[in-house]
Design an enzyme around this catalytic site. Structure first.
Site, mmCIF file in Angstrom:
data_model
loop_
_atom_site.group_PDB
_atom_site.id
_atom_site.type_symbol
_atom_site.label_atom_id
_atom_site.label_comp_id
_atom_site.label_asym_id
_atom_site.label_seq_id
_atom_site.Cartn_x
_atom_site.Cartn_y
_atom_site.Cartn_z
ATOM 1 N N CYS A 146 40.774 43.952 30.948
ATOM 2 C CA CYS A 146 41.740 43.943 32.524
ATOM 3 C C CYS A 146 42.950 43.037 32.148
ATOM 4 O O CYS A 146 42.679 41.941 31.724
ATOM 5 C CB CYS A 146 40.788 43.348 33.241
ATOM 6 S SG CYS A 146 40.977 43.131 34.878
ATOM 7 N N CYS A 194 42.308 39.523 34.169
ATOM 8 C CA CYS A 194 41.344 38.459 33.874
ATOM 9 C C CYS A 194 40.792 38.865 32.410
ATOM 10 O O CYS A 194 39.882 37.739 31.909
ATOM 11 C CB CYS A 194 40.045 38.636 34.872
ATOM 12 S SG CYS A 194 39.002 40.145 34.736
ATOM 13 N N CYS A 253 37.530 46.563 38.413
ATOM 14 C CA CYS A 253 36.904 45.281 37.450
ATOM 15 C C CYS A 253 35.912 44.779 37.915
ATOM 16 O O CYS A 253 36.049 44.150 39.342
ATOM 17 C CB CYS A 253 38.328 44.433 37.043
ATOM 18 S SG CYS A 253 37.589 43.087 35.974
ATOM 19 N N CYS A 311 37.037 40.749 38.317
ATOM 20 C CA CYS A 311 37.907 40.087 39.328
ATOM 21 C C CYS A 311 38.371 40.965 40.364
ATOM 22 O O CYS A 311 38.974 40.735 41.337
ATOM 23 C CB CYS A 311 39.404 39.786 38.699
ATOM 24 S SG CYS A 311 40.283 41.325 37.912
ATOM 25 N N CYS A 338 39.533 57.847 34.534
ATOM 26 C CA CYS A 338 40.988 57.778 34.575
ATOM 27 C C CYS A 338 41.449 56.577 34.926
ATOM 28 O O CYS A 338 41.392 56.146 36.003
ATOM 29 C CB CYS A 338 41.298 59.271 35.318
ATOM 30 S SG CYS A 338 43.032 59.530 35.472
#
Length: 133
Positions: A51, A54, A99, A102, A122
């Site tokens: 991510c 984070c 995510c 976060c 995707c």
């Protein structure tokens, strides 16, 4: 963003400071990058996609595949790395992927992927970083 407290939280000003304008548009405002616009679409080395907000590991490169859509696509995320919610924007019902650490918007998951999961995560490339093995 779903109404939930995530392990990593930041103020809007902090998100704007750490993310690029394109990342902020996708990850915090639920935008979408243009298809074919991200270098991670072509990334084929062994490693992990994390991510951009984070550093949570999200996807292993061994589960990445070419979907022909213009966005990086994966069969399955790292266990516990992402969560989903219903996205009814743009006049359709889709499953949003965000995510789990976060809460940042990453993309969507569809049931038209290859075996064994038949899922296609995707994901907007700007929402991720790549860490080679």
């Amino acid at each position: 963003m779903p109404d939930k407290t995530y392990p990593v939280t930041r103020s809007d000003a902090e998100w704007r400071r750490i993310l690029t304008p394109d990342q902020y548009h996708v990850m915090r405002a639920h935008g979408t990058e243009a298809p074919g616009s991200c270098a991670l679409l072509l990334e084929k080395r062994p490693g992990r996609f994390t991510c951009a907000g984070c550093d949570q590991p999200l996807f292993e490169s061994k589960l990445k595949f070419e979907s022909g859509t213009g966005w990086p696509s994966f069969n399955d995320p790292v266990k516990g790395a992402v969560e989903t919610s219903v996205d009814s924007s743009h006049g359709m019902i889709r499953t949003e992927v965000h995510c789990a650490t976060c809460g940042s918007h990453l993309g969507h998951v569809f049931e038209d992927g290859p075996p064994p999961t038949h899922l296609r995560y995707c994901i907007n490339g700007v929402a991720m970083n790549f860490v080679p093995e």
